[in-house]
Design a protein around this motif. Structure first.
Motif, PDB file in Angstrom:
ATOM      1  N   PRO A 385      62.219 102.683  -9.861  1.00 47.25           N
ATOM      2  CA  PRO A 385      61.466 101.422  -9.967  1.00 47.25           C
ATOM      3  C   PRO A 385      60.153 101.438  -9.204  1.00 47.25           C
ATOM      4  CG  PRO A 385      63.406 101.173  -8.554  1.00 47.25           C
ATOM      5  CD  PRO A 385      63.534 102.490  -9.225  1.00 47.25           C
ATOM      6  N   ASN A 386      60.021 102.278  -8.170  1.00 48.20           N
ATOM      7  CA  ASN A 386      58.777 102.349  -7.399  1.00 48.20           C
ATOM      8  C   ASN A 386      57.954 103.584  -7.739  1.00 48.20           C
ATOM      9  OD1 ASN A 386      59.646 100.048  -6.079  1.00 48.20           O
ATOM     10  ND2 ASN A 386      60.529 101.175  -4.350  1.00 48.20           N
ATOM     11  N   GLN A 578      78.189 102.157 -10.995  1.00 49.11           N
ATOM     12  CA  GLN A 578      76.999 102.518 -11.758  1.00 49.11           C
ATOM     13  C   GLN A 578      75.807 101.663 -11.350  1.00 49.11           C
ATOM     14  OE1 GLN A 578      78.570 101.688 -15.610  1.00 49.11           O
ATOM     15  NE2 GLN A 578      79.542 103.674 -15.835  1.00 49.11           N
ATOM     16  N   THR A 579      75.858 101.143 -10.143  1.00 49.10           N
ATOM     17  CA  THR A 579      74.854 100.184  -9.683  1.00 49.10           C
ATOM     18  C   THR A 579      74.345 100.565  -8.295  1.00 49.10           C
ATOM     19  OG1 THR A 579      75.960  98.420 -10.928  1.00 49.10           O
ATOM     20  CG2 THR A 579      74.422  97.746  -9.201  1.00 49.10           C
ATOM     21  N   VAL A 580      73.049 100.395  -8.078  1.00 44.64           N
ATOM     22  CA  VAL A 580      72.449 100.578  -6.757  1.00 44.64           C
ATOM     23  C   VAL A 580      71.678  99.311  -6.416  1.00 44.64           C
ATOM     24  CG1 VAL A 580      70.869 101.922  -5.335  1.00 44.64           C
ATOM     25  CG2 VAL A 580      72.258 103.064  -7.083  1.00 44.64           C
ATOM     26  N   VAL A 581      71.992  98.703  -5.268  1.00 41.02           N
ATOM     27  CA  VAL A 581      71.321  97.479  -4.837  1.00 41.02           C
ATOM     28  C   VAL A 581      70.203  97.846  -3.861  1.00 41.02           C
ATOM     29  CG1 VAL A 581      71.584  95.227  -3.740  1.00 41.02           C
ATOM     30  CG2 VAL A 581      73.442  96.156  -5.133  1.00 41.02           C
ATOM     31  N   ASP A 632      62.909 105.957  -1.132  1.00 37.44           N
ATOM     32  CA  ASP A 632      61.611 105.339  -1.394  1.00 37.44           C
ATOM     33  C   ASP A 632      61.538 104.673  -2.768  1.00 37.44           C
ATOM     34  OD1 ASP A 632      61.536 107.519  -3.092  1.00 37.44           O
ATOM     35  OD2 ASP A 632      59.962 108.578  -1.996  1.00 37.44           O
ATOM     36  N   GLY A 633      62.623 104.755  -3.532  1.00 37.91           N
ATOM     37  CA  GLY A 633      62.662 104.100  -4.833  1.00 37.91           C
ATOM     38  C   GLY A 633      61.893 104.800  -5.928  1.00 37.91           C
ATOM     39  N   LYS A 634      61.413 106.018  -5.660  1.00 30.39           N
ATOM     40  CA  LYS A 634      60.585 106.703  -6.657  1.00 30.39           C
ATOM     41  C   LYS A 634      61.399 107.455  -7.712  1.00 30.39           C
ATOM     42  CE  LYS A 634      56.471 107.256  -3.753  1.00 30.39           C
ATOM     43  NZ  LYS A 634      55.491 108.216  -3.181  1.00 30.39           N
TER      44      LYS A 634
END
Length: 655
Positions: A385-386, A578-581, A632-634
């Motif tokens: 997302p980043n 299957q989820t990352v918060v 870092d969300g990359k």
């Protein structure tokens, strides 16, 4: 040894048959005059005279005796030695009985030519997924499940063993599975499953209109009784009820639950009737990913445990004589076929190779078929997302010719832990952030070790492994060493995750009867139950105030305070594993996206969903821990099935 008389009654039956033969031939001899006997070339010889004659005479008489029946010896002896008739009769009967026994043991079953070895050939070789073979009663056809090569729909097909084109029997958008033949070979029963309702159906073996026998919610497998009067079906009526076996009468449609797992048990499945129809063999799962074979009388009664493997199984079949059961298990590593006596004992492997499931044996006993299934999962990387490089697209990141899954970035983003069986057994490995330089971390040597999760300081990794039957939580140093056993309950303890302060480890457990979220001090201690309404696949919020999780019975993400409290569903899609918060939102997998599942990001700020990647290859296994995001969300990592090979294999000369 197998040809010995099992009871004295069997010997008595043979002796009575011999007596009847002797009486008949004695009557026949009395009806033949000496003159007619001479004209027919019949020679009456005394058994006693043979025993006392010179050796040369014995050789001569032996040639003559080839045209003389055993009954004639007895008749001759009775006529010549009436006073010793009883003794002669007994001696000859015992002698012939011994000869019959020797013939049964060494003669009748001796091959006329050298024994033929197993011959394994592909029964199917066309594209698409094939599975669940079933022999016709004459052993010359196989019914099976095929997706038609498109992968979109499962239907029932029939194909001759000697060749020809597969005949399609069903054409329904729902999933049709588990074909089984009627004893007369005229019909085939199968299960049909859809989102709304499933059922048990019958279709003519040559094609024609279907007949619905009974309604079921989630039917999976079926078997036809040898007397043709009943069908056994597995069904899971609701998410709150466990999969059980039902007997369905074809006369009146009455359903009767045959084996009822108690609340702490996972399921019963794979029902198979014995050749005489008196016993049903089935696979019983007392725990998560733990299976064993049980036997239960079809008339009702307590199931009897046959195997004590505590491994996963994938189908079973009776041998044609009812003396053994052949089953698929990962007890030796990858799935293979094993055989075990119905009286118990140690299972023995069958030499048919790896990746064998769904065994079935022809009624004649000389043919065996199974599903060959090989899966190659690999870990892929896509922009997160980043990311500033979202146009780069997904790439295969951690791969081998074996299985890779369950990846997670370390807290500093420099390493990745993942599960792989590239060295044989499924173990935990660690590589650098670019997917290079993999090092094996654990060496349990068992069939299941997975879901590695880093401690907040990056010094330890929590994981689950099935070392002693049921799954337990372990902690190991990120540098290697001996794992520390954290949970020891007989229930399934799975999918650990650390609290942000490192003091607790949350995990899913069945110890209360169904899956709930529990937590245990990371240094060891007494577990504490967190959820009350079901849950597993835990994720901890960045502020360490909540845990996010999913339920086994319904999709969506739920949230509860770390110390327990109100359990609220906050998102209707995805599963906990299957989820990352993240601080900014939730990364999740969308199972229902068409034509393929997608990796998405839900933003807390905008309440919008953005697609990050598409699962292009064969569909992943639902419910498994699939996603991880770099700190870092990359980048986001997920695994998918890059290759799925399935075919029906035929084994000739099986015995």
């Amino acid at each position: 040894r197998e040809q010995r008389y099992q009871t004295i009654k069997d010997l008595l039956i043979d002796l009575r048959s011999l007596r009847d033969e002797l009486n008949f031939e004695a009557k026949l001899e009395r009806s033949i005059s000496p003159e007619s006997a001479a004209r027919s070339g019949i020679t009456i010889t005394s058994a006693v005279s043979v025993a006392t004659a010179p050796e040369s005479s014995i050789r001569s008489d032996a040639v003559t005796a080839r045209t003389t029946s055993s009954a004639e010896y007895i008749v001759s002896e009775i006529k010549r030695h009436k006073t010793g008739a009883a003794v002669a009769l007994i001696v000859c009967i015992i002698t012939i009985a011994i000869a019959l026994g020797l013939y049964r043991s060494f003669g009748k079953n001796q091959p006329k030519s050298p024994a033929t070895s197993l011959k394994i050939i592909p029964f199917t070789s066309f594209s698409g997924g094939k599975s669940e073979p079933a022999f016709s009663p004459d052993g010359n056809q196989i019914a099976f499940v095929w997706d038609g090569g498109s992968g979109n729909n499962l239907d029932i097909y029939v194909k001759l063993i000697d060749g020809g084109t597969a005949l399609r029997l069903t054409n329904n958008p729902a999933a049709d599975r588990s074909p089984c033949w009627s004893p007369d070979g005229r019909r085939i029963a199968f299960t049909r499953s859809s989102k709304d309702e499933g059922g048990l159906y019958i279709v003519p073996a040559l094609g024609g209109p279907e007949q619905k026998v009974s309604s079921f919610k989630n039917p999976l497998e079926t078997a036809w009784s040898p007397d043709g009067k009943r069908l056994a079906v597995t069904d899971e009526p609701s998410g709150q009820e466990l999969r059980s076996i039902y007997l369905v009468s074809l006369e009146n449609g009455e359903k009767r639950k045959l084996a009822s797992p108690s609340a702490q048990f996972y399921s019963d499945r794979s029902p198979r009737f014995s050749p005489d129809g008196q016993t049903l063999a089935f696979i019983h799962s007392p725990n998560f990913l733990i299976d064993d074979i049980y036997l239960v009388p079809t008339a009702g009664g307590e199931p009897k445990r046959l195997t004590f493997d505590n491994r996963e199984m994938a189908g079973l079949a009776w041998t044609s004589d009812g003396g053994e059961i052949v089953f698929s298990s990962n007890r030796g590593g990858p799935y293979g076929l094993w055989r075990v006596s119905v009286t118990g004992g140690k299972p023995e492997p069958l030499p048919v190779g790896e990746n064998a499931r769904d065994p079935v044996i022809s009624h004649q006993g000389n043919r065996l078929a199974y599903t060959y299934r090989r899966t190659d999962r690999n870990i892929w990387r896509a922009p997160g997302p980043n990311s500033t490089a979202k146009s780069s697209g997904p790439i295969k990141f951690i791969a081998s010719t074996r299985d890779e899954s369950s990846s997670q970035y370390s807290p500093d983003g420099r390493k990745i832990a993942f599960a792989s069986d590239r060295a044989g057994s499924l173990e935990i490995w660690v590589c650098d952030s670019e997917g290079q330089n993999p090092v094996q971390l654990t060496n349990f040597g068992v069939t299941h070790t997975g879901t590695p999760r880093w401690s907040p300081d990056g010094r330890y990794i929590a994981l689950d492994s099935r070392v002693e039957g049921s799954s337990d939580i372990y902690v190991i140093s990120a540098d290697g060493g001996k794992p520390r056993h954290l949970t020891t309950e007989a229930s399934a303890d799975i999918m650990p995750v650390w609290s942000k302060d490192g003091r607790w480890i949350y995990f899913g457990s069945e110890r209360s009867g169904d899956f709930q979220i529990w937590k245990i001090p990371s240094e060891g201690g007494e577990p504490v139950q967190v959820t009350k309404q079901g849950g597993y696949g835990t994720v901890v919020s960045p502020d360490d105030k909540y845990i996010y999780y999913s339920k086994r019975t319904e999709p969506g993400i739920w949230r509860v305070p770390v110390d327990g409290g109100e359990e609220v569903r906050i998102f209707e899609k995805g599963y906990g594993g299957q989820t990352v918060v993240l601080d900014e939102g939730i990364c999740f997998l969308d199972d229902d996206a068409t034509p393929n599942p997608t990796v998405n990001f839900f933003s807390f700020a905008t309440r919008q969903v953005t697609q990050l990647a598409t699962i292009e290859k064969a569909k992943y296994t639902p419910g498994a821990p699939t996603l991880t995001v770099s700190p870092d969300g990359k980048w986001v990592l997920y695994w998918q099935v890059d290759q799925l090979d399935t075919d029906i294999m035929l084994v000739e000369n099986f015995r």
